[in-house]
Design a protein around this motif. Structure first.
Motif, PDB file in Angstrom:
ATOM      1  N   MET A 144       0.848  -1.195   0.000  1.00  0.00           N
ATOM      2  CA  MET A 144       0.000   0.000   0.000  1.00  0.00           C
ATOM      3  C   MET A 144       0.884   1.246   0.000  1.00  0.00           C
ATOM      4  O   MET A 144       1.698   1.434   0.912  1.00  0.00           O
ATOM      5  N   SER A 145       0.740   2.073  -1.037  1.00  0.00           N
ATOM      6  CA  SER A 145       1.524   3.296  -1.126  1.00  0.00           C
ATOM      7  C   SER A 145       1.255   4.221   0.056  1.00  0.00           C
ATOM      8  O   SER A 145       2.176   4.854   0.588  1.00  0.00           O
ATOM      9  N   ASN A 186      -6.980   7.912   3.920  1.00  0.00           N
ATOM     10  CA  ASN A 186      -6.286   6.637   3.719  1.00  0.00           C
ATOM     11  C   ASN A 186      -6.176   5.875   5.029  1.00  0.00           C
ATOM     12  O   ASN A 186      -6.327   4.649   5.067  1.00  0.00           O
ATOM     13  N   MET A 187      -5.904   6.585   6.111  1.00  0.00           N
ATOM     14  CA  MET A 187      -5.798   5.942   7.421  1.00  0.00           C
ATOM     15  C   MET A 187      -7.116   5.272   7.793  1.00  0.00           C
ATOM     16  O   MET A 187      -7.131   4.157   8.332  1.00  0.00           O
ATOM     17  N   GLY A 193      -9.725  -1.820   6.303  1.00  0.00           N
ATOM     18  CA  GLY A 193      -9.297  -2.901   5.419  1.00  0.00           C
ATOM     19  C   GLY A 193      -9.716  -2.734   3.983  1.00  0.00           C
ATOM     20  O   GLY A 193      -9.787  -3.706   3.226  1.00  0.00           O
ATOM     21  N   THR A 194      -9.987  -1.484   3.579  1.00  0.00           N
ATOM     22  CA  THR A 194     -10.462  -1.231   2.206  1.00  0.00           C
ATOM     23  C   THR A 194      -9.493  -0.405   1.372  1.00  0.00           C
ATOM     24  O   THR A 194      -9.834  -0.011   0.250  1.00  0.00           O
TER      25      THR A 194
END
Length: 202
Positions: A144-145, A186-187, A193-194
């Motif tokens: 994950m970037s 994003n957090m 979990g998406t």
């Protein structure tokens, strides 16, 4: 030794130069030139390299990464040559803000990760290298970037202290807070979990 003495007017000028460089939306420009469509309608709608990668064009994503990092580095290096360290740090901060909040795009810019890393590489290269390696390791583990960016930012102030770059600690800490702020959605997705994996097309 800078070529010119830094005055209040000079600091304002370097703030504007930093913002101007940072606000260049290379991702959108490259997507338009290379016929990849409107980034606002792809994936996350972000203008950065990660979202450009979701078009499936790795070359465009790599160029976006380099150019977004480069504009931060150029702001720092120009200020270092022509002005003092106060101007350097101000130009660096404003380059990051310019990327995140470009006036040309209604102040809706990117997350600033590439620009953040480019700034660190020019500002204090050992810190920049340490943060790039942190990003790489975290990206390989999480795929994950955003997670990689959060980890690189989280450790950046510590790297600055450990590697002996005390004069830039405050700036690095402020940039870290801004990176966290830009990644708050994003957090939330990571927690749920998406959050999408690196390279997933939009």
């Amino acid at each position: 030794m800078p070529l010119f003495e830094t005055t209040t007017a000079g600091l304002i000028l370097w703030a504007l130069i930093g913002y101007g460089l940072g606000s260049i939306p290379f991702g959108m420009v490259l997507a338009r030139i290379m016929g990849l469509g409107n980034l606002r309608e792809i994936g996350s709608g972000n203008i950065g390299a990660t979202n450009v990668l979701r078009t499936g064009n790795k070359k465009a994503a790599a160029l976006t990464l380099l150019l977004d990092g480069g504009k931060g580095a150029v702001a720092v290096l120009l200020a270092r040559v022509f002005a003092g360290e106060d101007a350097v740090q101000l130009a660096a901060l404003m380059a990051f803000i310019g990327h995140c909040y470009p006036v040309w795009l209604g102040f809706r810019g990117g997350k600033g990760v590439a620009t953040f890393l480019g700034i660190l590489l020019a500002l204090a290269w050992p810190v920049g290298v340490a943060c790039c390696l942190t990003w790489l390791v975290a990206a390989l583990i999480s795929r994950m970037s955003s997670m990689a960016a959060i980890m690189a930012a989280a450790l950046s102030t510590g790297w600055a202290i450990v590697l002996g770059y005390g004069p830039v600690v405050i700036l690095v800490f402020v940039l870290t807070l801004l990176v966290f702020w830009r990644h708050r959605s994003n957090m939330a997705r990571i927690k749920a979990g998406t959050e999408p994996k690196i390279g997933r097309k939009g």
